[in-house]
Design a protein around this motif. Structure first.
Motif, PDB file in Angstrom:
ATOM      1  N   ASP A 196      53.273  11.885  45.312  1.00 10.27           N
ATOM      2  CA  ASP A 196      52.960  10.453  45.433  1.00 10.27           C
ATOM      3  C   ASP A 196      51.453  10.211  45.416  1.00 10.27           C
ATOM      4  N   ARG A 197      50.717  11.046  46.121  1.00  5.88           N
ATOM      5  CA  ARG A 197      49.262  10.876  46.168  1.00  5.88           C
ATOM      6  C   ARG A 197      48.628  11.172  44.822  1.00  5.88           C
ATOM      7  N   ALA A 198      49.098  12.228  44.145  1.00  3.75           N
ATOM      8  CA  ALA A 198      48.566  12.575  42.823  1.00  3.75           C
ATOM      9  C   ALA A 198      48.882  11.471  41.821  1.00  3.75           C
ATOM     10  N   HIS A 199      50.076  10.932  41.901  1.00  2.91           N
ATOM     11  CA  HIS A 199      50.458   9.868  40.971  1.00  2.91           C
ATOM     12  C   HIS A 199      49.599   8.621  41.209  1.00  2.91           C
ATOM     13  N   ALA A 200      49.388   8.259  42.451  1.00  3.46           N
ATOM     14  CA  ALA A 200      48.560   7.079  42.759  1.00  3.46           C
ATOM     15  C   ALA A 200      47.131   7.274  42.252  1.00  3.46           C
ATOM     16  N   LEU A 201      46.596   8.464  42.420  1.00  3.70           N
ATOM     17  CA  LEU A 201      45.242   8.757  41.932  1.00  3.70           C
ATOM     18  C   LEU A 201      45.211   8.700  40.400  1.00  3.70           C
ATOM     19  N   TRP A 202      46.221   9.259  39.767  1.00  2.00           N
ATOM     20  CA  TRP A 202      46.295   9.243  38.309  1.00  2.00           C
ATOM     21  C   TRP A 202      46.377   7.808  37.786  1.00  2.00           C
ATOM     22  N   VAL A 203      47.179   6.958  38.434  1.00  2.69           N
ATOM     23  CA  VAL A 203      47.303   5.562  38.011  1.00  2.69           C
ATOM     24  C   VAL A 203      45.964   4.846  38.150  1.00  2.69           C
ATOM     25  N   ARG A 204      45.268   5.068  39.251  1.00  2.00           N
ATOM     26  CA  ARG A 204      43.951   4.433  39.445  1.00  2.00           C
ATOM     27  C   ARG A 204      42.961   4.888  38.382  1.00  2.00           C
ATOM     28  N   ARG A 205      43.004   6.168  38.035  1.00  4.22           N
ATOM     29  CA  ARG A 205      42.027   6.720  37.100  1.00  4.22           C
ATOM     30  C   ARG A 205      42.391   6.452  35.640  1.00  4.22           C
ATOM     31  N   TYR A 206      43.655   6.662  35.279  1.00  2.18           N
ATOM     32  CA  TYR A 206      44.051   6.579  33.872  1.00  2.18           C
ATOM     33  C   TYR A 206      45.032   5.446  33.594  1.00  2.18           C
ATOM     34  N   GLY A 207      46.112   5.372  34.339  1.00  2.00           N
ATOM     35  CA  GLY A 207      47.057   4.278  34.204  1.00  2.00           C
ATOM     36  C   GLY A 207      48.005   4.314  33.032  1.00  2.00           C
ATOM     37  N   GLU A 208      47.780   5.195  32.069  1.00  2.00           N
ATOM     38  CA  GLU A 208      48.687   5.272  30.929  1.00  2.00           C
ATOM     39  C   GLU A 208      48.829   6.721  30.492  1.00  2.00           C
ATOM     40  N   PRO A 209      49.978   7.050  29.929  1.00  2.00           N
ATOM     41  CA  PRO A 209      50.195   8.435  29.486  1.00  2.00           C
ATOM     42  C   PRO A 209      49.180   8.843  28.426  1.00  2.00           C
ATOM     43  N   PRO A 210      48.879  10.125  28.361  1.00  2.00           N
ATOM     44  CA  PRO A 210      47.899  10.596  27.372  1.00  2.00           C
ATOM     45  C   PRO A 210      48.407  10.401  25.947  1.00  2.00           C
ATOM     46  N   ALA A 211      47.498   9.990  25.067  1.00  2.00           N
ATOM     47  CA  ALA A 211      47.862   9.738  23.672  1.00  2.00           C
ATOM     48  C   ALA A 211      47.698  10.993  22.816  1.00  2.00           C
ATOM     49  N   THR A 212      46.795  11.865  23.216  1.00  2.00           N
ATOM     50  CA  THR A 212      46.519  13.067  22.429  1.00  2.00           C
ATOM     51  C   THR A 212      46.576  14.291  23.344  1.00  2.00           C
ATOM     52  N   PRO A 213      46.704  15.465  22.752  1.00  2.00           N
ATOM     53  CA  PRO A 213      46.663  16.688  23.571  1.00  2.00           C
ATOM     54  C   PRO A 213      45.347  16.824  24.354  1.00  2.00           C
ATOM     55  N   GLU A 214      44.262  16.332  23.771  1.00  2.00           N
ATOM     56  CA  GLU A 214      42.973  16.391  24.460  1.00  2.00           C
ATOM     57  C   GLU A 214      42.980  15.507  25.709  1.00  2.00           C
ATOM     58  N   ASP A 215      43.572  14.313  25.569  1.00  2.39           N
ATOM     59  CA  ASP A 215      43.687  13.412  26.731  1.00  2.39           C
ATOM     60  C   ASP A 215      44.556  14.044  27.807  1.00  2.39           C
ATOM     61  N   ARG A 216      45.648  14.665  27.379  1.00  2.00           N
ATOM     62  CA  ARG A 216      46.554  15.320  28.326  1.00  2.00           C
ATOM     63  C   ARG A 216      45.806  16.413  29.094  1.00  2.00           C
ATOM     64  N   ALA A 217      45.053  17.225  28.372  1.00  4.61           N
ATOM     65  CA  ALA A 217      44.292  18.308  29.010  1.00  4.61           C
ATOM     66  C   ALA A 217      43.251  17.738  29.977  1.00  4.61           C
ATOM     67  N   ARG A 218      42.595  16.654  29.584  1.00  4.54           N
ATOM     68  CA  ARG A 218      41.577  16.028  30.438  1.00  4.54           C
ATOM     69  C   ARG A 218      42.208  15.518  31.733  1.00  4.54           C
ATOM     70  N   GLN A 219      43.348  14.842  31.597  1.00  4.96           N
ATOM     71  CA  GLN A 219      44.026  14.309  32.777  1.00  4.96           C
ATOM     72  C   GLN A 219      44.503  15.433  33.690  1.00  4.96           C
ATOM     73  N   MET A 220      45.011  16.494  33.099  1.00  2.00           N
ATOM     74  CA  MET A 220      45.482  17.626  33.900  1.00  2.00           C
ATOM     75  C   MET A 220      44.317  18.321  34.608  1.00  2.00           C
ATOM     76  N   ARG A 221      43.210  18.490  33.911  1.00  2.00           N
ATOM     77  CA  ARG A 221      42.033  19.110  34.539  1.00  2.00           C
ATOM     78  C   ARG A 221      41.527  18.270  35.704  1.00  2.00           C
ATOM     79  N   PHE A 222      41.522  16.955  35.516  1.00  2.00           N
ATOM     80  CA  PHE A 222      41.066  16.060  36.579  1.00  2.00           C
ATOM     81  C   PHE A 222      41.892  16.263  37.842  1.00  2.00           C
TER      82      PHE A 222
END
Length: 162
Positions: free
Chosen positions: A110-136
């Motif tokens: 729940d905490r990780a999801h809330a942080l992800w929504v605040r930071r990104y808010g939308e699913p990654p469009a590219t593999p690079e975005d996915r990797a960036r979000q996962m690294r964050f």
């Protein structure tokens, strides 16, 4: 010398106990933190230990309250691994740290999801975005499984209407 300099020089130096209480009034501190902060003002390490033992005896210094305070301040931004590491740096009793980390693990997704929504808010469009979000999320101390679930969009929807 200005008037404020004159009054400051007339003010007596704080005792070790006074210094410790001043620090504790601002926020909870671990015994290790207070030892480090008081050591330069003490005549001996035994003097610091005596003051800290007295504060613990009166309930003014508490490892349990420090752990709760740290969780309250950092749990919205960091995962259990990162906070567990910080608790270990403060050399808290093992049972206090274990209890605190277990409470975090129960709410990690729940905490990780809330942080992800605040930071990104939308699913990654590219593999690079996915990797960036996962690294964050990983850099914030969230577990690999939780990071994968959050970035995949498992468990929670992005809309608040549900």
């Amino acid at each position: 010398m200005t008037k404020s300099d004159a009054s400051a020089s007339k003010r007596p130096a704080l005792s070790l106990k006074g210094r410790a209480l001043k620090y504790l009034a601002a926020r909870e501190h671990s015994r290790l933190e207070l030892t480090r902060k008081l050591a330069p003002h003490a005549e001996s390490p035994e003097q610091v230990e005596q003051v800290l033992n007295e504060l613990e005896g009166k309930g003014w210094l508490s490892a349990q309250r420090f752990a709760e305070s740290l969780l309250h301040r950092k749990s919205a931004r960091y995962g259990a691994a990162r906070i567990q590491s910080e608790l270990a740096q403060h050399q808290l009793p093992a049972d206090v740290a274990r209890e605190a980390v277990q409470a975090l693990r129960d709410t990690e997704f729940d905490r990780a999801h809330a942080l992800w929504v605040r930071r990104y808010g939308e699913p990654p469009a590219t593999p690079e975005d996915r990797a960036r979000q996962m690294r964050f999320l990983a850099s914030r101390g969230f577990s690999g499984e939780v990071v994968r679930r959050v970035v995949r969009g498992d468990g929670l929807s992005l809309s608040e209407d549900d």
